[in-house]
Design an enzyme around this catalytic site. Sequence first.
Site, PDB file in Angstrom:
ATOM      1  N   ASP A 137      19.307  49.237  45.339  1.00 54.02           N
ATOM      2  CA  ASP A 137      20.712  49.527  44.709  1.00 54.02           C
ATOM      3  C   ASP A 137      21.074  48.385  44.215  1.00 54.02           C
ATOM      4  O   ASP A 137      22.370  48.087  44.478  1.00 54.02           O
ATOM      5  CB  ASP A 137      21.587  50.415  45.685  1.00 54.02           C
ATOM      6  CG  ASP A 137      22.500  50.961  44.998  1.00 54.02           C
ATOM      7  OD1 ASP A 137      23.694  51.362  45.530  1.00 54.02           O
ATOM      8  OD2 ASP A 137      22.340  51.511  43.723  1.00 54.02           O
ATOM      9  N   PRO A 140      25.904  45.166  39.930  1.00 55.93           N
ATOM     10  CA  PRO A 140      27.073  44.234  39.910  1.00 55.93           C
ATOM     11  C   PRO A 140      27.769  44.481  40.964  1.00 55.93           C
ATOM     12  O   PRO A 140      28.395  43.494  41.571  1.00 55.93           O
ATOM     13  CB  PRO A 140      27.834  44.412  38.303  1.00 55.93           C
ATOM     14  CG  PRO A 140      26.610  45.108  37.594  1.00 55.93           C
ATOM     15  CD  PRO A 140      25.705  45.846  38.324  1.00 55.93           C
TER      16      PRO A 140
END
Length: 763
Positions: A137, A140
């Site tokens: 995963d 940002p």
Amino acid sequence: MNQVLGRRYELVERVGSGGMGVVWRAHDRTLHRTVAVKVIAGPGVSAESVSRLEREARAAAALSQNRHLVTVHDFGHEVAGDGGDCAYVVMELVDGRTLDRVLAQDGLPGPERAVEWARQVCVALEAAHAIGVVHRDIKPSNVIFGRDGVIQVLDFGLAWFHPGLGLGRLSRSDAVMGSAPWMSPEQAQGKTVDHRSDLYSLGCLLFELLTGAPPFGGRDSLAQLVAHVMEEPRAPSGNRESPSRTHIPPQLDRLVLDLLAKSPDDRPFSASLVAARLGGVGEGLGEVSTEAVPPLPSLPENVSSAASPPVPPAEVRDKRIRPSRRHFLVIAVGVMVTSTAVVVPHLLPDSDSNNEAGADGGSGGGGGGKGEKSSPPRRLWDIPLAPSAYLPEAAEGPVVVVELAGDKDSVGFEVRDVRSGDVRWTFNSVRNSDGAPEPFGVDLDPGGTTAYIALPGKVVARDATTGRTKWIYKPGGGVTTGTPSLAFAEGVVYVTDVGRVAAVTSGDGGELWTVPLDDTTITTVLVGRVLLVRAMLHLYAVSVDAKRIIWQKRTEQGELHIGNGLVFVTPPDTGAGEAAPATLAISIDDGAERWSDASAPHAVLAARNLVVYVSKDGELLRARSLDTGKKLYEKAIPRSARNDPQLVGDILVSPVSRGAEEELAGIGLDHGTVRWRKPSGNIQNLDGTPYGKVLVTDPTNRSLRALDLTTGEARWTVTPDEKRMVLRASRLGNLLFIITGEFPLGGPLKAERLYCLELSDAA
């Protein structure tokens, strides 16, 4: 009353939530520090999910000591009030912003910074992959940019663990796990993943840092998943938000497309190889990486080496720099947690949570368990000083700067090899018409590769190792009477002088922009993307992105203290008989005055959300909340006049009197309580030294002791010079510098010799 978990962690403020829990800012009542606690609670929490969370946290313990992974301190579970289970993980609360917030607030970082950020993510991924952990995963919102410039990866809640770790599956193999804009094709298809899935997500992240959006980010989730599987992405240079922005070189385009290959076999094989390629791209962009890449950790005995990438080839390993020895944690409020779990790597070993061997408490505390001695430092070299010198200043790098002192002023400096002590090159100040040395200043850049010499009317950049001049910059044509003040960022040197501040490229000294000021500047500090410029009559805040003054305050000269987005402006003392002007707490973002205090701060502890005041006579200790200015406590200290209190980590080490005797006391600043008392000595640490021990000389000043901040116990003692006294000492990284000499009666200190000692990992 706030909820307390494990009879220890007091939940103070909710700071975020995700698909697998809620994250709180909390107070650790045992170690007196601020932490983040991720909580999963309720009737729907099964025993299986609690057990899985614990197994995942324990597996993450193998990723400890990696500065690019958010540190986990503890795990626990208990029965909640509603009858369900409550599981929680305790971790550091990082002082910084996630990259999605950085992009939203600051815009694109530019190719140089994007490459460096991605390279630091590679360091974290390399450590995880080496023990068979795949993050699954990377995006940002799961990467934090700290105020110290360090990138950290968090949220291993969706991680895949190699079967050899004995943790079982997180989900069915055919389930789609991850976040659509950054998901690898094999994840989107529910196939088995390995470490190369993370490299694909890294490619999506780097694409977004370069362009402002992930490769297929303008579509709904299902369309993005299909695109990851079926559609070839365009190169980042063809997807720029604005064609006028900085050029993306072809080799960076190629690397991103290699990372975004549909087949894992067509992607780079390991994170370390990607880091090496990013380093090469960074050099071509004018940015030489100085971030240390730690060696791959060893695999657990029960995990096959086939589960992780092989050790990088020799040509990659040879490019690595010796790892940083920085063991302290930068912890503060302000983390924004987003859509997924926040189970992050690094768990303390199974032990009593109060064992000093494992408790850092934000103040270091290293050096073994209670009563355990550490190895004394090893002497590397020593040199005579003539006529005198100050303690060296250094960054991470191959050299230290030893500034030479004359009768009244500095007369020059020597640049010495950090390992051998040999002189690499010297600088002698020019004498003016009166025979006095002209003023100068010298700074090493954060990587220790360049020495910047500030002289009247110019800044000279020299190679730190050879002394070769790289460039000379003359602000405003070189017409000035003082020396410029410098601050550093990635690829930029900020130069403030009489009436202006300028941004100069570190590569060639070219001027990027200037902002005029209506005052003579004294010093400059870069806080995030704001330059705080202290001048004779004003304090300026200059945005380095907007290239303009965003606010200014009329204040006379005085000290600045900075923390948690505030700057504390302390005016100078007005003299005897006059009330001192108040110290203002000013917001760095907009210049708003938040609160004030009649006294000058002694220190700002961002990690503790405290401002600490020590009265001039040293007999009163007071603390206020950084956020609100609320007075938290006020304590009397039976002060001795032997020397001034020193802040070391989050402990105030102060001389105190007990009747006719003098002692040293370690005072915990969370509540102002004395934690330990020991025989007195002269304190040698500089204020704010990030070290788990305080350096103290013995009563004869011949020996130097290292006292553990947690207990006050002596961990080691050295006597560098049988003939001379210890005059000064300080620690820089894993090096200890000691100046010895004499205390002439009625005269100044007479420095005679400089010693450099290397501290062991446990020292």
